[in-house]
Design a protein around this motif. Structure first.
Motif, PDB file in Angstrom:
ATOM      1  N   SER A   1     -13.542  -7.188  21.987  1.00 11.75           N
ATOM      2  CA  SER A   1     -13.415  -8.654  22.025  1.00 11.75           C
ATOM      3  C   SER A   1     -13.135  -9.231  20.641  1.00 11.75           C
ATOM      4  O   SER A   1     -13.538 -10.337  20.321  1.00 11.75           O
ATOM      5  N   ASN A   2     -12.458  -8.461  19.815  1.00  7.42           N
ATOM      6  CA  ASN A   2     -12.135  -8.877  18.452  1.00  7.42           C
ATOM      7  C   ASN A   2     -10.863  -8.143  18.046  1.00  7.42           C
ATOM      8  O   ASN A   2     -10.848  -6.917  17.983  1.00  7.42           O
ATOM      9  N   ASP A   3      -9.772  -8.894  17.810  1.00  5.38           N
ATOM     10  CA  ASP A   3      -8.503  -8.231  17.509  1.00  5.38           C
ATOM     11  C   ASP A   3      -8.146  -8.251  16.024  1.00  5.38           C
ATOM     12  O   ASP A   3      -7.007  -7.942  15.646  1.00  5.38           O
ATOM     13  N   GLU A   4      -9.110  -8.577  15.159  1.00  2.56           N
ATOM     14  CA  GLU A   4      -8.833  -8.553  13.727  1.00  2.56           C
ATOM     15  C   GLU A   4      -8.760  -7.108  13.238  1.00  2.56           C
ATOM     16  O   GLU A   4      -9.459  -6.220  13.733  1.00  2.56           O
ATOM     17  N   VAL A   5      -7.915  -6.873  12.222  1.00  2.00           N
ATOM     18  CA  VAL A   5      -7.699  -5.516  11.726  1.00  2.00           C
ATOM     19  C   VAL A   5      -7.797  -5.481  10.207  1.00  2.00           C
ATOM     20  O   VAL A   5      -7.786  -6.511   9.531  1.00  2.00           O
ATOM     21  N   LEU A   6      -7.916  -4.281   9.691  1.00  2.00           N
ATOM     22  CA  LEU A   6      -7.786  -4.034   8.267  1.00  2.00           C
ATOM     23  C   LEU A   6      -6.764  -2.922   8.089  1.00  2.00           C
ATOM     24  O   LEU A   6      -6.392  -2.234   9.043  1.00  2.00           O
ATOM     25  N   LEU A   7      -6.299  -2.753   6.864  1.00  2.00           N
ATOM     26  CA  LEU A   7      -5.322  -1.712   6.554  1.00  2.00           C
ATOM     27  C   LEU A   7      -5.910  -0.743   5.542  1.00  2.00           C
ATOM     28  O   LEU A   7      -6.649  -1.151   4.636  1.00  2.00           O
ATOM     29  N   GLU A   8      -5.582   0.533   5.702  1.00  2.00           N
ATOM     30  CA  GLU A   8      -6.021   1.546   4.742  1.00  2.00           C
ATOM     31  C   GLU A   8      -4.859   2.464   4.412  1.00  2.00           C
ATOM     32  O   GLU A   8      -3.981   2.724   5.254  1.00  2.00           O
ATOM     33  N   LYS A   9      -4.867   2.979   3.213  1.00  2.00           N
ATOM     34  CA  LYS A   9      -3.910   4.009   2.831  1.00  2.00           C
ATOM     35  C   LYS A   9      -4.192   5.259   3.658  1.00  2.00           C
ATOM     36  O   LYS A   9      -5.340   5.668   3.798  1.00  2.00           O
ATOM     37  N   TRP A  10      -3.159   5.833   4.246  1.00  2.00           N
ATOM     38  CA  TRP A  10      -3.332   7.068   5.014  1.00  2.00           C
ATOM     39  C   TRP A  10      -3.604   8.216   4.046  1.00  2.00           C
ATOM     40  O   TRP A  10      -2.869   8.416   3.083  1.00  2.00           O
ATOM     41  N   ILE A  11      -4.684   8.921   4.295  1.00  2.00           N
ATOM     42  CA  ILE A  11      -5.104   9.992   3.398  1.00  2.00           C
ATOM     43  C   ILE A  11      -4.437  11.310   3.792  1.00  2.00           C
ATOM     44  O   ILE A  11      -4.449  11.707   4.954  1.00  2.00           O
TER      45      ILE A  11
ATOM     46  N   ILE B   1       0.852  -1.205   0.000  1.00  2.00           N
ATOM     47  CA  ILE B   1       0.000   0.000   0.000  1.00  2.00           C
ATOM     48  C   ILE B   1       0.875   1.237   0.000  1.00  2.00           C
ATOM     49  O   ILE B   1       0.598   2.224  -0.695  1.00  2.00           O
ATOM     50  N   GLY B   2       1.958   1.212   0.767  1.00  2.00           N
ATOM     51  CA  GLY B   2       2.850   2.360   0.879  1.00  2.00           C
ATOM     52  C   GLY B   2       2.561   3.168   2.125  1.00  2.00           C
ATOM     53  O   GLY B   2       1.402   3.405   2.465  1.00  2.00           O
ATOM     54  N   TYR B   3       3.620   3.576   2.802  1.00  2.00           N
ATOM     55  CA  TYR B   3       3.473   4.313   4.065  1.00  2.00           C
ATOM     56  C   TYR B   3       3.298   5.808   3.804  1.00  2.00           C
ATOM     57  O   TYR B   3       3.790   6.313   2.796  1.00  2.00           O
ATOM     58  N   PRO B   4       2.575   6.476   4.708  1.00  2.00           N
ATOM     59  CA  PRO B   4       1.960   5.953   5.928  1.00  2.00           C
ATOM     60  C   PRO B   4       0.698   5.132   5.644  1.00  2.00           C
ATOM     61  O   PRO B   4      -0.008   5.391   4.665  1.00  2.00           O
ATOM     62  N   VAL B   5       0.423   4.173   6.538  1.00  2.00           N
ATOM     63  CA  VAL B   5      -0.790   3.366   6.460  1.00  2.00           C
ATOM     64  C   VAL B   5      -1.534   3.489   7.790  1.00  2.00           C
ATOM     65  O   VAL B   5      -0.959   3.878   8.813  1.00  2.00           O
ATOM     66  N   LEU B   6      -2.813   3.134   7.750  1.00  2.00           N
ATOM     67  CA  LEU B   6      -3.652   3.170   8.947  1.00  2.00           C
ATOM     68  C   LEU B   6      -4.090   1.754   9.267  1.00  2.00           C
ATOM     69  O   LEU B   6      -4.647   1.062   8.417  1.00  2.00           O
ATOM     70  N   ILE B   7      -3.816   1.314  10.504  1.00  2.00           N
ATOM     71  CA  ILE B   7      -4.315   0.030  10.990  1.00  2.00           C
ATOM     72  C   ILE B   7      -5.604   0.309  11.739  1.00  2.00           C
ATOM     73  O   ILE B   7      -5.646   1.173  12.615  1.00  2.00           O
ATOM     74  N   LYS B   8      -6.686  -0.426  11.416  1.00  2.00           N
ATOM     75  CA  LYS B   8      -7.977  -0.202  12.062  1.00  2.00           C
ATOM     76  C   LYS B   8      -8.586  -1.520  12.508  1.00  2.00           C
ATOM     77  O   LYS B   8      -8.587  -2.501  11.745  1.00  2.00           O
ATOM     78  N   ALA B   9      -9.098  -1.553  13.708  1.00  2.00           N
ATOM     79  CA  ALA B   9      -9.829  -2.725  14.185  1.00  2.00           C
ATOM     80  C   ALA B   9     -11.100  -2.881  13.358  1.00  2.00           C
ATOM     81  O   ALA B   9     -11.821  -1.908  13.135  1.00  2.00           O
ATOM     82  N   VAL B  10     -11.389  -4.082  12.913  1.00  2.00           N
ATOM     83  CA  VAL B  10     -12.570  -4.285  12.063  1.00  2.00           C
ATOM     84  C   VAL B  10     -13.865  -4.041  12.829  1.00  2.00           C
ATOM     85  O   VAL B  10     -14.901  -3.710  12.243  1.00  2.00           O
TER      86      VAL B  10
END
Length: 629
Positions: free
Chosen positions: A193-203, A151-160
């Motif tokens: 109670s859920n540690d799954e994440v998704l990644l997004e391009k930092w805007i 994706i390329g940095y910076p990226v955003l990690i977000k809990a689903v």
């Protein structure tokens, strides 16, 4: 039409729903915890049912108790408000299974939009623009790291399963990714109670744009235009407005059409919000606005949409839940004027926004032509168990410039004591030249935080006003409703000059009574004290000391102040006791920590204002030690 409605919430949103229900002739039932037994929403409802102890997990979040309260009172429907159980698909289904009307979207719609990764896949299939990123099932560190690199940095990690800014981390470089991922997962597990994440391009230059949508059971879906919620602190909204500044008609048409497609994709009924992130580095453009998530409920900021459209969204919710179609067609909806909303919190910006609790001895929100949404009145108590938002100040004007100016004034006029609020922080935000010019993004507050939160010493004119009011014969003064930042208020004219020892915010000050005039927002008498406001709304307390300044110590020299709001758990001395420097006087429990307060020097305890078990506010004078001769 629904005849009796139970509101599964508290505070300002419960009062807001009660108001519309009453106007529609619908009886209302409130629910309350121990802490809310005397709350405003309980006083306003036709009936009220106790549902448990003060912690939300034992009351407002226990669906079985709420459904039982509805059955007990004969309520036909349950409105969840926002927060608590409003986006809980299981609770929504339980309400329906109990034979009650759920004032909200179908459980399947809530589920479809409940997890951010699944929602993004659904939106992409519906032709809704989605932020570039990764929502795959492979949650291994290696795969996530590989995708972030692609994706390329910076990226955003977000809990689903995230929300409210929790479970979210920006990563600027590959070397920081694994540590940020571990931290994000840990927070997400604890919060959802859920540690799954998704990644997004930092805007770059991100703006938070959201569209209000509404659907019914007859297949109709409309939008009520957009809101801008870019002014945020730690991903939580502070000031919202509608419409969005800089939004042209073509872009508005595109983004609102995408929001309607999103709602239709999940067969949506009721009020909902499609949230987008916009890359505003080149202005608002349809090809740089991406879907983030859907909130399947009424939003905190819904009043700004109501103000520009003339629609009562709660009335629409109740009508649609009763089986009626949406009252207006899309072509009948239009934007009229500009609206802004500021969230007034019981917190102290100068101490890192620590919450402030206690009795609202003074609670005067504003003299402006301002819509106020609140769940409190004077003499109510702000408890430590719930969200610290105590009011919303909503402004409607013909132009954005007028709305911003009025919001700054309305925020400055909000007088709350001794509970501290963020009113001066809001006022400074609204008056900021860049905000007034519409030059905003989600980093706006962080880039200016130091000057926005600093609690400054009282202005000279404020000192003069406080002293004048303390020593002058009491006379009734008329408070003006200012329409500008620096309104003409009170003008003080004294003919003599003298120095007085005055306790200002608990600290001794030498104040001269001068003959120069002073213009300021307001004066409030609070017992024997006087509260005077600076231009930005900071309140300062004034009390005359019974001693002169000079060779003799004032009572404030040895004042023992509470470092933060808390509970007194031990008092080791009594008035008249002789103490030595460093001797423990009392113990304060605050923010789950114990703070021992000690004597600053050898002396005598001449004043004691604390009792074991009592609650105190920050900077309250708990004791005074007079130094030994």
């Amino acid at each position: 039409m629904i005849q009796k409605l139970l509101i599964a919430n508290r505070g300002e949103i419960a009062c807001r729903i009660i108001r519309t229900a009453r106007e529609m002739g619908i009886a209302t039932v409130a629910v309350y915890s121990d802490a809310d037994a005397k709350a405003l929403h309980v006083r306003q409802a036709d009936e009220a049912v106790h549902i448990g102890p003060s912690p939300a997990a034992e009351s407002y979040l226990v669906g079985e108790k709420i459904i039982a309260a509805a059955k007990q009172t004969g309520a036909e429907a349950i409105h969840p408000g926002y927060g608590f159980l409003s986006e809980n698909a299981g609770f929504a289904q339980a309400v329906i299974d109990a034979g009650l009307i759920w004032v909200g979207p179908k459980p399947s719609s809530i589920e479809a939009m409940g997890l951010k990764d699944a929602a993004k896949k659904l939106m992409r299939a519906a032709g809704v623009p989605v932020t570039p990123g990764y929502e795959g099932e492979d949650q291994s560190v290696e795969r996530l790291k590989k995708e972030a690199d692609a994706i390329g940095y910076p990226v955003l990690i977000k809990a689903v399963a995230g929300g409210g800014g929790k479970g979210m981390r920006k990563v600027d470089a590959a070397a920081d990714f694994e540590a940020a991922l571990e931290s994000c997962r840990r927070e997400a597990k604890a919060s959802f109670s859920n540690d799954e994440v998704l990644l997004e391009k930092w805007i770059t230059s991100p703006r938070h744009i959201e569209v209000q949508v509404f659907g019914d059971s007859h297949g109709n879906v409309v939008h009520l235009f957009e809101r801008d919620c870019s002014l945020q602190r730690r991903h939580q909204k502070v000031i919202e407005e509608a419409p969005a500044p800089g939004m042209d008609e073509a872009t508005r048409e595109d983004i609102c059409a995408a929001a309607v497609r999103a709602a239709k994709a999940v067969d949506y009924e009721g009020a909902g919000t499609i949230e987008f992130i916009a890359d505003a580095s080149a202005g608002l453009r349809a090809d740089r606005i991406f879907f983030m998530e859907m909130n399947t409920r009424l939003q905190v900021e819904h009043p700004v949409t109501e103000e520009i459209t003339g629609v009562d969204l709660v009335e629409w919710q109740l009508r649609v839940a009763s089986g009626e179609p949406i009252p207006l067609k899309q072509e009948e909806l239009s934007i009229n004027g500009w609206a802004m909303e500021a969230r007034l919190y019981a917190e102290d910006p100068a101490t890192g926004f620590l919450p402030s609790i206690g009795k609202l001895e003074v609670f005067q929100l504003t003299d402006y032509d301002c819509r106020v949404e609140t769940g409190y009145e004077a003499d109510d108590t702000v408890s430590p168990f719930y969200d610290p938002m105590i009011a919303k100040l909503v402004i409607k004007a013909d132009t954005r410039e007028e709305a911003a100016e009025m919001l700054g004034g309305a925020s400055a006029c909000a007088a709350v004591w001794p509970v501290k609020t963020n009113n001066y922080f809001l006022s400074r935000l609204a008056y900021d030249p860049d905000f007034q010019a519409g030059r905003i993004d989600t980093s706006f507050i962080a880039e200016r935080q130091d000057r926005l939160v600093e609690r400054t010493a009282p202005q000279e004119k404020t000192l003069a006003a406080g002293l004048k009011e303390l020593i002058a014969p009491r006379q009734r003064r008329r408070s003006l409703a200012p329409t500008k930042r620096a309104p003409e208020g009170f003008r003080l004219n004294a003919q003599t000059k003298a120095d007085y020892a005055v306790l200002v915010n608990g600290q001794v000050r030498q104040v001269a009574l001068s003959d120069r005039g002073a213009t300021f927002w307001q004066i409030i008498h609070h017992g024997s004290d006087v509260l005077v406001s600076d231009d930005d709304g900071q309140l300062h307390s004034f009390t005359l000391s019974d001693r002169t300044l000079g060779g003799t110590h004032s009572a404030a020299d040895g004042a023992i102040l509470a470092p933060m709001p808390g509970k007194v758990i031990a008092v080791d001395v009594a008035e008249g006791d002789t103490v030595t420097a460093g001797q423990r006087l009392l113990v304060l429990e605050a923010m789950k920590m114990e703070h021992a307060l000690t004597a600053p020097f050898d002396g005598t305890v001449t004043e004691l204002n604390a009792a074991k078990g009592g609650q105190v506010q920050v900077e309250a004078v708990l004791a005074v030690v007079e130094p030994s001769e």
